[in-house]
Structures are given as structure tokens and as C-alpha cells.
Design an enzyme around this catalytic site. Structure first.
Site, PDB file in Angstrom:
ATOM      1  N   GLU A   1       0.878  -1.170   0.000  1.00 38.45           N
ATOM      2  CA  GLU A   1       0.000   0.000   0.000  1.00 38.45           C
ATOM      3  C   GLU A   1       0.917   1.222   0.000  1.00 38.45           C
ATOM      4  O   GLU A   1       1.499   1.580   1.017  1.00 38.45           O
ATOM      5  CB  GLU A   1      -0.904  -0.010   1.230  1.00 38.45           C
ATOM      6  CG  GLU A   1      -1.976   1.053   1.226  1.00 38.45           C
ATOM      7  CD  GLU A   1      -2.836   0.993   2.472  1.00 38.45           C
ATOM      8  OE1 GLU A   1      -2.753   1.939   3.288  1.00 38.45           O
ATOM      9  OE2 GLU A   1      -3.573   0.004   2.646  1.00 38.45           O
TER      10      GLU A   1
ATOM     11  N   ASP B   1      -3.049   9.736  10.959  1.00 41.34           N
ATOM     12  CA  ASP B   1      -1.749   9.111  11.161  1.00 41.34           C
ATOM     13  C   ASP B   1      -1.053   9.642  12.402  1.00 41.34           C
ATOM     14  O   ASP B   1      -1.171  10.822  12.745  1.00 41.34           O
ATOM     15  CB  ASP B   1      -0.841   9.339   9.941  1.00 41.34           C
ATOM     16  CG  ASP B   1      -1.283   8.530   8.750  1.00 41.34           C
ATOM     17  OD1 ASP B   1      -1.639   7.354   8.933  1.00 41.34           O
ATOM     18  OD2 ASP B   1      -1.294   9.063   7.624  1.00 41.34           O
TER      19      ASP B   1
END
Length: 278
Positions: A52, A63
């Protein structure tokens, strides 16, 4: 050397219950392209199913600090969508097993472009799938239609424990590469509860709605975590922050490829002993 054909390939073809499959996350541009090519060759040799690969973008709200620092390093190198597509072409030409799914942020990388043209360019690079981060709900239908028309499989996302039934149904309906089931709500790489203990209920729910593969991510960093995801009935485990941390450690040690090779050895489940012949 891989084929020059850029037709997308199934990311997790078929389903073999009990056999762990793995998708690894990295930011394009961190490490640099030459080191990334070597790392992906290692993945391919180790039969890692999917990379990915993110087009880096700033200030991600999903994140944690490790992935955000990686994105900053990549952006400082001038990494953008056109450069990443050239990298995907190189990776596709050097792999035979590992599939490449591109993660692209809507606001940073797609909104300034002509969407139909970008979808065609992503498809033409040889990417095996597309995950659009931060896509506005009003644009979901059009984006899905453009990807279908281009023959570009898509990854759709839903969250264990927090997504509504409508969100689960939409992800199941629209996913043509796989459904990414996020094990817990929060930032990647940050402490959280043991969502893997209860994620089977969401995997089973998706199984009733779609034939697309189901991959589970967030909170997965060890071979034991991968086994637990497989035991929960998912097709694959997605490992993110731990991969990026291996790159970061390699930068500090001036041996990115060696650091990642050691990480792969720790992560990949040990092969099971052959059963004795009757």
C-alpha cells in the site's frame, strides 16, 4: 523481471482460510526511490501480497507521529503524484507477486487535478488498486464510476465498532480491490485497546455483504498480530507504522534496506511444519 503488462491484478486472489496474507504500507519518497525499489524486491521475493504505497501528504489527521514524519521527509524530497506514478511503473516492472495499491489523498493530490485524467494515469502506471483518502462523500459516486470505467479496482474503508450500517453496506458494495476494515478509530501507531479481540464480528458482517476480500489494519505490527487477524476470518492484515518505523531506523543506521529486511524476517509468520504422511 516482471511483465510490461499494466493490467490490474487481483490483490488477494481467492481465499485460503487460515493462510495469512499481508499488505505493507509505506510512503513513496521515504526511503528514496532506489532504496524503495530494493525494498519492494525483498517484499516480492518474500511473497508479500501487497504494498500500500501512499502519495505523501501533510498533516494527516489519521496518522500518528511516525507516519507523519515519514510523509514530511518524502514531501521534502519533492515527492508528488506524477513522481509516484513513475515509481509505480518501475516497481511493476520488477515484481511478479507483490501487488501495488496506491493511497492518494483527495485534498492534496487529486483535488487540484482533472479527476478522470488522474484516474486514467493511475491505471496506466500499473497500480493494482486505488484507495482515496479523505474523499468527500458527495464525490464518492463519481469517483467510483470513473474507476470502474477505467478498469481500476478500488479499496473502500470502514471502521470496526464505529461505522454505521450504511457505511458498511457502501464499502461492501463499492469495493472491487478489497474492503479495508480499520480495527479501531484513532491515529495509526498510537496506543489503543485490543480491537483485534472483537474484530471478527465486523469481518463476519462484511462477509454477509460482499465477496470482496477483507483486510484488517491498525494496531498490527507482529507476526502474532497477523495470525490473530487471520484467525478472525480476514483475508489479510495491513501493517503500517511498524513498516515505516523500520525505514526510519534504517535511515538512522545508514542501512534502510538491511533494516527492512530484518523487519520482514520478524514479521512474516514462520512456516508451519509439514504434516506427517499417513
Amino acid at each position: 523481471m516482471g511483465s510490461s503488462d499494466t493490467t490490474p491484478r487481483a490483490v488477494f486472489p481467492g481465499r485460503t482460510p487460515g493462510v495469512p496474507r499481508i499488505a505493507l504500507f509505506l510512503n513513496a519518497g521515504d526511503p528514496d526511490d532506489e532504496e524503495m525499489v530494493e525494498i519492494v524486491r525483498l517484499m516480492d521475493a518474500a511473497r508479500v501480497d501487497c504494498l500500500e504505497l501512499a502519495v505523501p501528504f501533510p498533516d494527516s489527521v489519521t496518522d500518528g507521529p511516525v507516519v507523519r514524519a515519514s510523509a514530511t521527509r518524502a514531501l521534502d524530497r519533492g515527492t508528488d503524484l506524477p513522481r509516484v506514478l513513475r515509481l509505480v511503473e518501475r516497481l511493476r516492472a520488477t515484481t511478479t507477486h507483490t501487488r501495488i495499491v496506491l493511497l492518494v489523498d483527495w485534498s492534496h493530490s487529486l483535488r487540484p487535478t482533472d479527476l478522470a485524467r488522474s484516474v486514467d494515469e493511475i491505471r496506466g502506471s500499473g497500480a493494482d488498486g486505488l484507495l482515496v483518502h479523505g474523499l468527500p462523500p458527495m464525490l464518492r459516486g463519481r469517483t467510483t464510476e470513473l474507476c470502474l470505467a477505467a478498469g481500476l479496482p478500488t479499496v473502500q474503508t470502514c471502521y470496526h465498532g464505529t461505522s454505521t450500517g450504511e457505511t458498511f453496506a457502501a464499502a461492501a458494495r463499492d469495493a472491487t480491490a478489497y474492503v479495508y476494515l480499520v480495527a479501531r478509530y484513532g491515529r495509526s501507531g498510537t496506543p489503543g485497546g485490543d480491537a483485534l479481540a472483537s474484530v471478527r464480528s465486523s469481518v463476519d458482517r462484511l462477509r454477509e455483504l460482499t465477496d470482496a476480500p477483507v483486510a484488517v489494519g491498525f494496531g498490527i505490527s507482529t507476526a502474532d498480530d497477523v495470525r490473530r487477524v487471520t484467525d478472525a476470518g480476514a483475508d489479510a492484515a495491513v501493517v503500517g507504522t511498524a513498516c515505516v518505523r523500520a525505514v526510519e531506523q534504517g535511515i538512522g543506521d545508514h542501512d534502510v534496506v538491511g533494516s527492512f529486511a530484518a523487519f520482514l524476517e520478524r514479521l512474516l509468520p514462520a512456516p508451519q511444519p509439514a504434516l506427517p504422511r499417513p
